[in-house]
Design a protein around this motif. Structure first.
Motif, short mmCIF file in Angstrom:
data_model
loop_
_atom_site.label_atom_id
_atom_site.label_comp_id
_atom_site.label_asym_id
_atom_site.label_seq_id
_atom_site.Cartn_x
_atom_site.Cartn_y
_atom_site.Cartn_z
N LEU A 108 -3.05 7.52 -12.05
CA LEU A 108 -2.12 7.86 -13.25
C LEU A 108 -0.94 7.77 -12.56
CD1 LEU A 108 -4.27 10.95 -14.08
CD2 LEU A 108 -4.24 8.93 -15.30
N ALA A 109 0.01 6.88 -13.11
CA ALA A 109 1.27 6.61 -12.59
C ALA A 109 2.20 6.49 -13.70
CB ALA A 109 1.49 5.56 -11.60
N ASP A 110 3.42 7.23 -13.64
CA ASP A 110 4.27 7.07 -14.84
C ASP A 110 5.73 6.40 -14.05
OD1 ASP A 110 5.25 9.11 -13.00
OD2 ASP A 110 5.46 10.88 -14.63
N ASP A 111 5.60 5.94 -12.90
CA ASP A 111 6.69 4.82 -12.59
C ASP A 111 6.60 3.63 -13.06
OD1 ASP A 111 8.66 3.68 -11.14
OD2 ASP A 111 7.56 3.77 -9.14
N PRO A 112 7.85 3.18 -13.56
CA PRO A 112 7.67 1.89 -14.50
C PRO A 112 7.23 0.71 -13.43
CG PRO A 112 9.54 3.02 -14.94
CD PRO A 112 8.90 3.86 -13.99
N ALA A 113 7.30 0.76 -12.27
CA ALA A 113 7.27 -0.23 -11.41
C ALA A 113 5.66 -0.19 -11.30
CB ALA A 113 7.88 0.00 -9.77
N ALA A 114 4.81 0.68 -11.45
CA ALA A 114 3.37 0.68 -11.27
C ALA A 114 2.84 -0.26 -12.01
CB ALA A 114 2.56 2.11 -11.56
N ARG A 115 3.21 -0.49 -13.06
CA ARG A 115 2.96 -1.46 -14.10
C ARG A 115 2.75 -3.03 -13.50
NH1 ARG A 115 6.79 0.02 -19.11
NH2 ARG A 115 7.97 0.25 -17.55
N ASN A 116 3.46 -3.28 -12.50
CA ASN A 116 3.40 -4.69 -11.83
C ASN A 116 2.85 -4.40 -10.74
OD1 ASN A 116 5.18 -6.05 -13.84
ND2 ASN A 116 6.73 -5.16 -12.98
N ASP A 117 3.05 -3.34 -9.88
CA ASP A 117 2.66 -3.11 -8.41
C ASP A 117 1.05 -3.05 -8.31
OD1 ASP A 117 5.14 -3.11 -7.81
OD2 ASP A 117 5.38 -0.89 -7.40
N VAL A 118 0.40 -2.21 -9.41
CA VAL A 118 -1.08 -2.16 -9.37
C VAL A 118 -1.72 -3.44 -9.53
CG1 VAL A 118 -2.94 -0.89 -10.39
CG2 VAL A 118 -0.92 0.32 -9.93
N PRO A 119 -1.48 -4.18 -10.42
CA PRO A 119 -2.04 -5.45 -10.68
C PRO A 119 -1.71 -6.45 -9.45
CG PRO A 119 -0.85 -4.88 -12.78
CD PRO A 119 -0.46 -3.79 -11.82
N ALA A 120 -0.69 -6.40 -9.07
CA ALA A 120 -0.23 -7.16 -7.86
C ALA A 120 -1.26 -7.07 -6.63
CB ALA A 120 1.23 -7.30 -7.57
N TRP A 121 -1.21 -5.70 -6.40
CA TRP A 121 -1.88 -5.03 -5.31
C TRP A 121 -3.48 -5.51 -5.64
CZ3 TRP A 121 -6.15 -1.96 -4.85
CH2 TRP A 121 -6.53 -1.62 -3.36
N CYS A 122 -3.88 -5.52 -6.79
CA CYS A 122 -5.33 -5.85 -7.00
C CYS A 122 -5.58 -7.36 -6.53
CB CYS A 122 -5.73 -5.63 -8.42
SG CYS A 122 -5.86 -3.92 -8.73
N ARG A 123 -4.53 -8.34 -7.02
CA ARG A 123 -4.73 -9.63 -6.65
C ARG A 123 -4.64 -10.08 -5.35
NH1 ARG A 123 -0.86 -9.78 -11.03
NH2 ARG A 123 0.88 -10.11 -9.74
N LEU A 124 -3.66 -9.18 -4.60
CA LEU A 124 -3.81 -9.33 -3.07
C LEU A 124 -4.88 -9.07 -2.27
CD1 LEU A 124 -0.08 -8.19 -2.41
CD2 LEU A 124 -1.07 -10.57 -2.24
N LYS A 125 -5.59 -7.92 -3.02
CA LYS A 125 -6.75 -7.25 -2.16
C LYS A 125 -8.20 -7.45 -2.62
CE LYS A 125 -4.40 -5.37 0.91
NZ LYS A 125 -4.60 -5.68 2.34
N SER A 126 -8.11 -8.54 -3.78
CA SER A 126 -9.24 -8.97 -4.71
C SER A 126 -10.12 -7.94 -5.13
CB SER A 126 -10.10 -9.84 -3.21
OG SER A 126 -9.46 -11.02 -2.87
N HIS A 127 -9.33 -6.98 -5.90
CA HIS A 127 -10.02 -6.19 -6.70
C HIS A 127 -9.78 -6.51 -8.12
CE1 HIS A 127 -11.32 -3.53 -3.52
NE2 HIS A 127 -10.23 -3.37 -3.10
N GLU A 128 -10.49 -6.05 -9.12
CA GLU A 128 -10.33 -6.29 -10.58
C GLU A 128 -9.48 -4.92 -11.15
OE1 GLU A 128 -12.95 -7.14 -14.46
OE2 GLU A 128 -14.01 -6.57 -12.73
N TYR A 129 -8.26 -5.52 -11.75
CA TYR A 129 -7.27 -5.15 -12.56
C TYR A 129 -7.96 -4.95 -13.86
CZ TYR A 129 -3.17 -2.89 -14.68
OH TYR A 129 -2.21 -2.03 -15.13
N LEU A 130 -8.21 -3.72 -14.46
CA LEU A 130 -9.12 -3.68 -15.90
C LEU A 130 -7.73 -3.28 -16.90
CD1 LEU A 130 -11.98 -1.53 -14.85
CD2 LEU A 130 -11.92 -3.92 -15.09
#
Length: 72
Positions: free
Chosen positions: A37-59
Motif C-alpha cells: 500500500l503506497a500513495d507516493d506517485p513514484a511507487a507506480r513506476n518503482d514497484v514494477p521496475a523493482w519486480c523486473r530487476l529482481k525477477s518477481h511478477e508485478y500483478l
C-alpha cells in the motif's frame, strides 16, 4: 485475490516502499503475493521496475495497492 502479506507504506516517500518490499518479500512462500500500500506517485513506476530487476511478477495496481508475486 487475498495477499499473503500486506505492507502499509502509506505516507512513505520514494524509495521507502520498495525498500520495505525488498526486506520483507522473503517472508512469503514462492508463489505468494505481497500487497504494497503506497500513495507516493513514484511507487507506480518503482514497484514494477523493482519486480523486473529482481525477477518477481508485478500483478498490477488499483492506484494505491500494488500486488507482487514472489517468483524465487
Amino acid at each position: 485475490m487475498t495477499p499473503d502479506l500486506i505492507l502499509d507504506c502509506l505516507g512513505l516517500r520514494c524509495p521507502l516502499p520498495v525498500i520495505h518490499l525488498a526486506r520483507r518479500i522473503g517472508e512469503v512462500e514462492v508463489g505468494g503475493v505481497v500487497r504494497v500500500l503506497a500513495d507516493d506517485p513514484a511507487a507506480r513506476n518503482d514497484v514494477p521496475a523493482w519486480c523486473r530487476l529482481k525477477s518477481h511478477e508485478y500483478l498490477g495496481s488499483d492506484g494505491t495497492a500494488h500486488d507482487v508475486r514472489r517468483v524465487q
